[in-house]
Design an enzyme around this catalytic site. Sequence first.
Site, mmCIF file in Angstrom:
data_model
loop_
_atom_site.group_PDB
_atom_site.id
_atom_site.type_symbol
_atom_site.label_atom_id
_atom_site.label_comp_id
_atom_site.label_asym_id
_atom_site.label_seq_id
_atom_site.Cartn_x
_atom_site.Cartn_y
_atom_site.Cartn_z
ATOM 1 N N SER A 146 0.906 -1.005 -0.081
ATOM 2 C CA SER A 146 0.067 -0.076 0.000
ATOM 3 C C SER A 146 1.202 0.837 -0.298
ATOM 4 O O SER A 146 2.001 0.910 0.234
ATOM 5 C CB SER A 146 -0.857 0.160 1.271
ATOM 6 O OG SER A 146 -1.583 0.967 1.726
ATOM 7 N N TYR A 160 -1.800 -0.432 9.994
ATOM 8 C CA TYR A 160 -2.104 -1.050 9.155
ATOM 9 C C TYR A 160 -0.448 -0.326 8.229
ATOM 10 O O TYR A 160 -0.381 -1.138 6.793
ATOM 11 C CB TYR A 160 -2.872 -0.645 8.691
ATOM 12 C CG TYR A 160 -2.864 -0.524 6.631
ATOM 13 C CD1 TYR A 160 -3.418 -1.765 6.596
ATOM 14 C CD2 TYR A 160 -3.395 0.604 6.011
ATOM 15 C CE1 TYR A 160 -3.884 -2.348 4.991
ATOM 16 C CE2 TYR A 160 -3.457 0.410 4.452
ATOM 17 C CZ TYR A 160 -3.546 -1.099 4.084
ATOM 18 O OH TYR A 160 -4.374 -1.057 2.650
HETATM 19 P P1 NAP Z 1 -11.659 -5.356 -0.037
HETATM 20 O O1 NAP Z 1 -12.687 -5.293 -0.908
HETATM 21 O O2 NAP Z 1 -12.494 -5.069 1.713
HETATM 22 O O3 NAP Z 1 -11.685 -6.928 -0.062
HETATM 23 C C1 NAP Z 1 -10.923 -7.792 0.921
HETATM 24 C C2 NAP Z 1 -10.701 -9.234 0.577
HETATM 25 O O4 NAP Z 1 -9.388 -10.006 1.078
HETATM 26 C C3 NAP Z 1 -12.480 -10.388 0.042
HETATM 27 O O5 NAP Z 1 -12.175 -11.019 -0.911
HETATM 28 C C4 NAP Z 1 -12.119 -10.547 1.927
HETATM 29 O O6 NAP Z 1 -12.529 -11.797 1.641
HETATM 30 C C5 NAP Z 1 -10.343 -10.984 1.936
HETATM 31 N N1 NAP Z 1 -9.408 -11.235 3.608
HETATM 32 C C6 NAP Z 1 -10.197 -10.463 4.136
HETATM 33 N N2 NAP Z 1 -9.734 -10.306 5.281
HETATM 34 C C7 NAP Z 1 -8.997 -11.973 4.933
HETATM 35 C C8 NAP Z 1 -8.578 -12.970 5.537
HETATM 36 N N3 NAP Z 1 -8.192 -12.685 6.855
HETATM 37 N N4 NAP Z 1 -8.331 -14.211 4.925
HETATM 38 C C9 NAP Z 1 -8.409 -14.190 4.016
HETATM 39 N N5 NAP Z 1 -9.178 -13.169 2.459
HETATM 40 C C10 NAP Z 1 -9.348 -12.036 3.276
HETATM 41 O O7 NAP Z 1 -10.330 -5.201 -0.106
HETATM 42 P P2 NAP Z 1 -9.164 -4.093 -0.865
HETATM 43 O O8 NAP Z 1 -10.092 -2.944 -0.975
HETATM 44 O O9 NAP Z 1 -9.886 -4.835 -2.365
HETATM 45 O O10 NAP Z 1 -7.635 -4.682 -0.538
HETATM 46 C C11 NAP Z 1 -7.023 -5.910 -1.432
HETATM 47 C C12 NAP Z 1 -5.362 -6.057 -1.044
HETATM 48 O O11 NAP Z 1 -4.952 -4.109 -1.489
HETATM 49 C C13 NAP Z 1 -5.262 -5.672 0.163
HETATM 50 O O12 NAP Z 1 -4.260 -6.146 0.729
HETATM 51 C C14 NAP Z 1 -5.321 -3.610 1.370
HETATM 52 O O13 NAP Z 1 -5.162 -3.947 2.054
HETATM 53 C C15 NAP Z 1 -5.035 -3.054 -0.025
HETATM 54 N N6 NAP Z 1 -4.997 -1.920 -0.690
HETATM 55 C C16 NAP Z 1 -5.942 -1.318 -0.599
HETATM 56 C C17 NAP Z 1 -6.276 -0.045 -1.254
HETATM 57 C C18 NAP Z 1 -7.865 0.553 -1.209
HETATM 58 O O14 NAP Z 1 -8.006 1.631 -1.558
HETATM 59 N N7 NAP Z 1 -8.418 -0.302 -0.680
HETATM 60 C C19 NAP Z 1 -5.311 0.589 -1.281
HETATM 61 C C20 NAP Z 1 -3.725 0.239 -0.311
HETATM 62 C C21 NAP Z 1 -3.554 -1.523 -0.397
HETATM 63 P P3 NAP Z 1 -14.256 -12.321 2.822
HETATM 64 O O15 NAP Z 1 -15.060 -11.587 1.517
HETATM 65 O O16 NAP Z 1 -14.607 -13.219 2.701
HETATM 66 O O17 NAP Z 1 -14.043 -11.221 3.269
#
Ligand code: NAP
Length: 251
Positions: A146, A160
């Site tokens: 991130s 985080y």
């Molecule tokens: P999201 O929309 O909240 O989706 C999270 C996904 O991860 C879902 O499929 C969830 O499954 C799964 N998950 C959560 N906890 C888990 C665990 N303990 N074991 C296995 N699966 C798990 O998140 P996102 O925004 O797509 O983020 C994905 C990645 O990108 C993360 O690492 C996040 O830190 C990073 N990121 C995101 C952003 C942003 O702005 N969105 C920015 C920088 C980095 P369930 O549906 O079963 O809960």
Amino acid sequence: MSEAQKVLLVTGGSRGIGAAICRLGSRAGYRVAVNYATNRNAADALVAEIRAAGGEAFPVKGNVGVESDVVAMFGAVDRAYGRLDAFVNNAGIVDLKARVDEMYVARLERMMRVNVVGAFLCAREAVKRMSTRHGGSGGAIVNVSSAAATLGSPGEYVDYAASKGAVDTLTIGLAREVALEGIRVNAVRPGIIDTEIHASGGQPDRVERFRDMLPMKRAGTADEVAHAVLYLLSDAASYTTGAILNVSGGR
Ligand code: NAP
């Protein structure tokens, strides 16, 4: 589906950035293992969508922060497809907005358990399957870090941000450790991406609130991150390892 078709496993592949990676991965020709933690419906819907579009996918439940789940998840991929060519360490969590002087041990342990220990456990299992040292035929790993790793997320979630700093270090160290074993390891650092993660951290309006402070005056899309991930997984990135690509719209 041919046995020769490459296999991609994406943790947290059922929603948000992970789902975009699974969709694009399928379009790029991978058979896709879609990991999720609890929301089976979202995983099933994505698998159905990929299959309807002519791809091959299956859902695999598992909490990346639980070692037995991680071992079972990789075992399920072994049984379903018999190989692993590409792995994306994407699952990650945020928590409610808090200052460091307000953080409790339970919160810190959960954050590090999922974002750091989970990433290490999954990387371990991926390397065991891909490394020529273990009889594998190589592969590519992409870690989803991130922009927070470089910004520190003051007043929001420094824990985080620190967990993603660890993901960056994992990327650099592991890339060098397995460089002679046929495995490339890279990372992306997304900026503010429009997914449900912000609501899960109690800030459903976060994308809207930050918009005007972003250089491009807009959040990124999950697709925009997925394209960068698919590039790093691909042979087009054959001399790229240990790289951390900002996908943050200049933030
Ligand atoms: P999201 O929309 O909240 O989706 C999270 C996904 O991860 C879902 O499929 C969830 O499954 C799964 N998950 C959560 N906890 C888990 C665990 N303990 N074991 C296995 N699966 C798990 O998140 P996102 O925004 O797509 O983020 C994905 C990645 O990108 C993360 O690492 C996040 O830190 C990073 N990121 C995101 C952003 C942003 O702005 N969105 C920015 C920088 C980095 P369930 O549906 O079963 O809960």
